[in-house]
Design an enzyme around this catalytic site. Sequence first.
Site, short mmCIF file in Angstrom:
data_model
loop_
_atom_site.label_atom_id
_atom_site.label_comp_id
_atom_site.label_asym_id
_atom_site.label_seq_id
_atom_site.Cartn_x
_atom_site.Cartn_y
_atom_site.Cartn_z
CE LYS A 54 -2.35 -0.13 3.60
NZ LYS A 54 -2.32 -0.72 4.72
NE ARG B 56 -5.17 -0.16 10.22
CZ ARG B 56 -4.06 0.33 9.74
NH1 ARG B 56 -4.06 1.41 9.03
NH2 ARG B 56 -2.93 -0.26 9.94
NE ARG C 111 6.74 -3.35 7.31
CZ ARG C 111 5.44 -3.07 7.45
NH1 ARG C 111 4.83 -2.36 6.54
NH2 ARG C 111 4.77 -3.51 8.48
NE ARG D 251 6.21 -0.53 10.74
CZ ARG D 251 5.10 -0.35 10.04
NH1 ARG D 251 5.17 0.12 8.81
NH2 ARG D 251 3.94 -0.63 10.55
NE ARG E 252 0.72 -4.12 11.43
CZ ARG E 252 2.00 -4.36 11.69
NH1 ARG E 252 2.46 -4.23 12.90
NH2 ARG E 252 2.82 -4.69 10.73
P1 AMP Z 1 0.11 1.16 9.39
O1 AMP Z 1 1.44 1.70 9.06
O2 AMP Z 1 -0.99 1.70 8.53
O3 AMP Z 1 0.09 -0.34 9.47
O4 AMP Z 1 -0.24 1.67 10.87
C1 AMP Z 1 0.57 1.34 11.98
C2 AMP Z 1 -0.27 1.33 13.23
O5 AMP Z 1 -0.83 2.62 13.45
C3 AMP Z 1 -1.45 0.38 13.20
O6 AMP Z 1 -1.11 -0.94 13.57
C4 AMP Z 1 -2.38 1.03 14.23
O7 AMP Z 1 -1.96 0.75 15.55
C5 AMP Z 1 -2.15 2.51 13.97
N1 AMP Z 1 -3.11 3.03 12.96
C6 AMP Z 1 -2.83 3.43 11.70
N2 AMP Z 1 -3.95 3.82 11.07
C7 AMP Z 1 -4.96 3.65 11.94
C8 AMP Z 1 -6.37 3.86 11.90
N3 AMP Z 1 -6.98 4.32 10.78
N4 AMP Z 1 -7.09 3.59 13.02
C9 AMP Z 1 -6.51 3.13 14.14
N5 AMP Z 1 -5.21 2.89 14.25
C10 AMP Z 1 -4.42 3.15 13.17
#
Ligand code: AMP
Length: 187
Positions: free
Chosen positions: A13, A88, A127, A133, A144
């Site tokens: 993404k 989400r 990754r 990370r 996740r």
């Molecule tokens: P990502 O890089 O999009 O996987 O986001 C990393 C982390 O940020 C996720 O595992 C969530 O803990 C938090 N996060 C990102 N976007 C959202 C969202 N729209 N709603 C809630 N938590 C989010």
Amino acid sequence: MRLLIMGPQGVGKGTQAALLAEHYGIPAISTGDIFRYNIKNKTELGLEALKYTDKGELVPDELTNKIVKDRLAMDDAKNGWLLDGYPRNASQVVALDGMLAELGTPLDKVVALDADHDVLMERIAKRAAEQGRSDDTPEAIAKRLATYAKETAPLLDTYRSRGQLVAIDGVGDIDEIQANIVEALDR
Ligand code: AMP
């Protein structure tokens, strides 16, 4: 152009979001990146978000909706944007609908990328090894992916029923996938 890009972790993404943002000259807004930036800089928002991100859990909606609302109100988002990682869950869809209504700007399309489980696990592991990370522990990754399946994947049906979904195969060459997305969006 106002777009969402959706898909499970590891589907590519972020990579496709950056290419699309460049192609259409719009900012790519990643809620995950905003949280990571705040965590790194130890802001109040970052300290709060860290309680959830490290466990692979969603940050509470109230907090997440507010950062998106503030970000969409910024000058560079006037003529379009691409949201990566938001909404989400169903309640975030309702919140986004409200923001769009308030701004008077409809959403154009929702790009959904998908790949099968093994491909995702392989990419996430790669990754994790490369970037280290802190939320790429096996437990957080599994959480996740499960949260995505339960809370986020059903949103694809919502956008499909609104006639906005553009589903694209996330397996293959990066440039080819990008070309497929742009071709479907411009159709
Ligand atoms: P990502 O890089 O999009 O996987 O986001 C990393 C982390 O940020 C996720 O595992 C969530 O803990 C938090 N996060 C990102 N976007 C959202 C969202 N729209 N709603 C809630 N938590 C989010």
